[in-house]
Design a protein around this motif. Structure first.
Motif, PDB file in Angstrom:
ATOM      1  N   ILE A   1      11.130 -14.885  20.111  1.00  0.00           N
ATOM      2  CA  ILE A   1      10.986 -15.480  18.776  1.00  0.00           C
ATOM      3  C   ILE A   1      10.517 -14.430  17.770  1.00  0.00           C
ATOM      4  N   LYS A   2       9.552 -13.623  18.157  1.00  0.00           N
ATOM      5  CA  LYS A   2       9.010 -12.628  17.230  1.00  0.00           C
ATOM      6  C   LYS A   2       9.998 -11.502  16.963  1.00  0.00           C
ATOM      7  N   GLN A   3      11.038 -11.403  17.788  1.00  0.00           N
ATOM      8  CA  GLN A   3      12.052 -10.370  17.591  1.00  0.00           C
ATOM      9  C   GLN A   3      13.163 -10.819  16.650  1.00  0.00           C
ATOM     10  N   ILE A   4      13.145 -12.088  16.262  1.00  0.00           N
ATOM     11  CA  ILE A   4      14.161 -12.594  15.329  1.00  0.00           C
ATOM     12  C   ILE A   4      13.799 -12.134  13.924  1.00  0.00           C
ATOM     13  N   SER A   5      14.662 -11.346  13.317  1.00  0.00           N
ATOM     14  CA  SER A   5      14.355 -10.783  11.996  1.00  0.00           C
ATOM     15  C   SER A   5      14.581 -11.783  10.863  1.00  0.00           C
ATOM     16  N   ASP A   6      15.567 -12.648  11.000  1.00  0.00           N
ATOM     17  CA  ASP A   6      15.864 -13.620   9.951  1.00  0.00           C
ATOM     18  C   ASP A   6      14.832 -14.747   9.980  1.00  0.00           C
ATOM     19  N   GLN A   7      14.162 -14.972   8.876  1.00  0.00           N
ATOM     20  CA  GLN A   7      13.084 -15.954   8.825  1.00  0.00           C
ATOM     21  C   GLN A   7      13.584 -17.374   9.085  1.00  0.00           C
ATOM     22  N   ASP A   8      14.736 -17.723   8.531  1.00  0.00           N
ATOM     23  CA  ASP A   8      15.274 -19.068   8.739  1.00  0.00           C
ATOM     24  C   ASP A   8      15.606 -19.303  10.213  1.00  0.00           C
ATOM     25  N   GLN A   9      16.206 -18.311  10.866  1.00  0.00           N
ATOM     26  CA  GLN A   9      16.527 -18.438  12.276  1.00  0.00           C
ATOM     27  C   GLN A   9      15.249 -18.525  13.123  1.00  0.00           C
ATOM     28  N   ARG A  10      14.225 -17.786  12.712  1.00  0.00           N
ATOM     29  CA  ARG A  10      12.968 -17.829  13.446  1.00  0.00           C
ATOM     30  C   ARG A  10      12.318 -19.204  13.306  1.00  0.00           C
ATOM     31  N   ASP A  11      12.354 -19.761  12.106  1.00  0.00           N
ATOM     32  CA  ASP A  11      11.791 -21.102  11.902  1.00  0.00           C
ATOM     33  C   ASP A  11      12.531 -22.135  12.744  1.00  0.00           C
ATOM     34  N   THR A  12      13.853 -21.994  12.807  1.00  0.00           N
ATOM     35  CA  THR A  12      14.649 -22.916  13.629  1.00  0.00           C
ATOM     36  C   THR A  12      14.280 -22.790  15.100  1.00  0.00           C
ATOM     37  N   ALA A  13      14.030 -21.568  15.552  1.00  0.00           N
ATOM     38  CA  ALA A  13      13.641 -21.352  16.948  1.00  0.00           C
ATOM     39  C   ALA A  13      12.303 -22.009  17.243  1.00  0.00           C
ATOM     40  N   TYR A  14      11.371 -21.933  16.299  1.00  0.00           N
ATOM     41  CA  TYR A  14      10.072 -22.576  16.478  1.00  0.00           C
ATOM     42  C   TYR A  14      10.197 -24.101  16.569  1.00  0.00           C
ATOM     43  N   GLU A  15      11.139 -24.665  15.839  1.00  0.00           N
ATOM     44  CA  GLU A  15      11.281 -26.121  15.781  1.00  0.00           C
ATOM     45  C   GLU A  15      11.696 -26.721  17.122  1.00  0.00           C
ATOM     46  N   GLY A  16      12.510 -26.003  17.877  1.00  0.00           N
ATOM     47  CA  GLY A  16      12.986 -26.542  19.138  1.00  0.00           C
ATOM     48  C   GLY A  16      14.030 -27.627  18.948  1.00  0.00           C
ATOM     49  N   GLN A  17      14.446 -28.220  20.047  1.00  0.00           N
ATOM     50  CA  GLN A  17      15.466 -29.269  20.038  1.00  0.00           C
ATOM     51  C   GLN A  17      14.915 -30.499  20.730  1.00  0.00           C
ATOM     52  N   ALA A  18      14.806 -31.587  19.977  1.00  0.00           N
ATOM     53  CA  ALA A  18      14.260 -32.819  20.546  1.00  0.00           C
ATOM     54  C   ALA A  18      15.164 -33.363  21.639  1.00  0.00           C
ATOM     55  N   THR A  19      14.560 -33.860  22.700  1.00  0.00           N
ATOM     56  CA  THR A  19      15.310 -34.466  23.799  1.00  0.00           C
ATOM     57  C   THR A  19      15.768 -35.861  23.391  1.00  0.00           C
ATOM     58  N   LEU A  20      17.017 -36.195  23.720  1.00  0.00           N
ATOM     59  CA  LEU A  20      17.547 -37.503  23.384  1.00  0.00           C
ATOM     60  C   LEU A  20      16.914 -38.566  24.294  1.00  0.00           C
ATOM     61  N   THR A  21      16.223 -39.504  23.706  1.00  0.00           N
ATOM     62  CA  THR A  21      15.650 -40.632  24.446  1.00  0.00           C
ATOM     63  C   THR A  21      15.965 -41.918  23.686  1.00  0.00           C
ATOM     64  N   TYR A  22      15.880 -43.030  24.389  1.00  0.00           N
ATOM     65  CA  TYR A  22      16.247 -44.308  23.788  1.00  0.00           C
ATOM     66  C   TYR A  22      15.037 -45.153  23.407  1.00  0.00           C
ATOM     67  N   ASP A  23      13.843 -44.688  23.749  1.00  0.00           N
ATOM     68  CA  ASP A  23      12.621 -45.414  23.392  1.00  0.00           C
ATOM     69  C   ASP A  23      11.522 -44.385  23.198  1.00  0.00           C
ATOM     70  N   THR A  24      11.333 -43.939  21.959  1.00  0.00           N
ATOM     71  CA  THR A  24      10.362 -42.883  21.690  1.00  0.00           C
ATOM     72  C   THR A  24       8.928 -43.358  21.853  1.00  0.00           C
ATOM     73  N   ASP A  25       8.688 -44.652  21.970  1.00  0.00           N
ATOM     74  CA  ASP A  25       7.346 -45.133  22.280  1.00  0.00           C
ATOM     75  C   ASP A  25       7.009 -44.911  23.745  1.00  0.00           C
ATOM     76  N   ARG A  26       8.037 -44.758  24.563  1.00  0.00           N
ATOM     77  CA  ARG A  26       7.838 -44.613  26.006  1.00  0.00           C
ATOM     78  C   ARG A  26       8.086 -43.192  26.496  1.00  0.00           C
ATOM     79  N   ARG A  27       8.981 -42.454  25.861  1.00  0.00           N
ATOM     80  CA  ARG A  27       9.301 -41.114  26.361  1.00  0.00           C
ATOM     81  C   ARG A  27       9.836 -40.229  25.240  1.00  0.00           C
TER      82      ARG A  27
END
Length: 282
Positions: A73-99
């Motif tokens: 992450i710290k090696q990513i020079s583009d700030q926007d790409q680095r911010d996107t890397a920090y955000e991660g990718q949410a896992t698809l779930t069908y009940d966010t109260d449970r998982r």
């Protein structure tokens, strides 16, 4: 005149019959009332779990932790790409109260690192079983599936000494032959113990962890990836009340001969687990 005199008699008879039916209905309803000792009425429902909500998974890991776990992450020079890397990718779930869950994948000059976290809030739909008890059952199933080695199964110096002793104790061998056999056996045993990534020290083998939530375990696997490089995957699972948290941290070196360091990866995964425990205790 006689017909008019007869009608009141019928009315009185009907009134008496209705009164009898009403009295019978009352006695039947009284008999249907539950008895004072009825278990289904007096037994209290099992206690609900401590946690009613889950944290946002992709925001649960700090930038400092991600910098440590995912050096790319710290090696990513583009700030926007680095911010996107920090955000991660949410896992698809069908009940966010449970998982809920989140995943990150970042490449660096030395390796490709993967991190995923998963939060499960366990709810028991059986009034006789608490949420905590149900969570204990689920956790126990996962720990059993991990097939953790028994502590006594780990190699110890005494085991090595015993093996060496048995190799040298050959009645028919001459002193010189016995000495050479002992030396070769000792050197081969030492080489097989220390050489190769598959030989893991006892304190780094998959095991139960103490002081992490209510109960926890760590698993460590070294597998060949899509190339000849070895991919190591460290998994930490812990339970706190009715929530089960799963952390999976994997690394595959860029060089085909590289092998991820087990101790370093385990330390990073355990540090993250401790921070997540603290987050639930806040």
């Amino acid at each position: 005149m006689q017909r008019k005199a007869y009608v009141p008699g019928i009315a009185a008879l009907l009134a008496a019959l209705l009164a009898g039916c009403t009295g019978g209905s009352g006695s039947n309803s009284k008999a249907a009332d539950p008895k004072p000792g009825d278990v289904s009425v007096n037994t209290p429902a099992a206690q609900p779990g401590k946690y009613r909500t889950l944290p946002e998974a992709c925001a649960a890991v700090s930038h400092d932790s991600l910098d440590s776990l995912l050096p790319g992450i710290k090696q990513i020079s583009d700030q926007d790409q680095r911010d996107t890397a920090y955000e991660g990718q949410a896992t698809l779930t069908y009940d966010t109260d449970r998982r809920v869950g989140c995943g990150w994948k970042v490449e660096s000059t030395d390796a490709t690192d993967h991190l995923s976290i998963d939060f499960e809030r366990v709810v028991s739909y059986d009034n006789a079983v608490s949420d905590d008890s149900r969570a204990q059952d689920i956790y126990a199933t996962e720990e059993t599936a991990a097939n953790l080695p028994e502590a006594s199964a780990s190699a110890t110096p005494s085991d090595t000494a015993s093996a060496t002793g048995s190799a040298t104790a050959t009645p028919s061998a001459t002193p010189s032959t016995s000495a050479s056999t002992s030396a070769s056996s000792t050197s081969s045993a030492s080489a097989s113990t220390s050489a190769g990534p598959s030989q893991t020290p006892a304190d780094l083998q998959p095991r139960k962890l103490s002081g992490l939530g209510d109960e926890a375990f760590l698993d460590d696997k070294l597998n060949s990836g899509s190339s000849t490089a070895q991919q190591r995957t460290v998994t930490v699972v812990f339970r706190t009340s009715n929530v089960i948290v799963r952390i999976e941290y994997a690394e595959q070196p860029t060089a085909s001969t590289g092998t991820p360091d087990s101790e370093e990866m385990q330390d990073k995964a355990r540090n993250l687990a401790r921070k997540l425990v603290d987050r639930f205790n806040d």
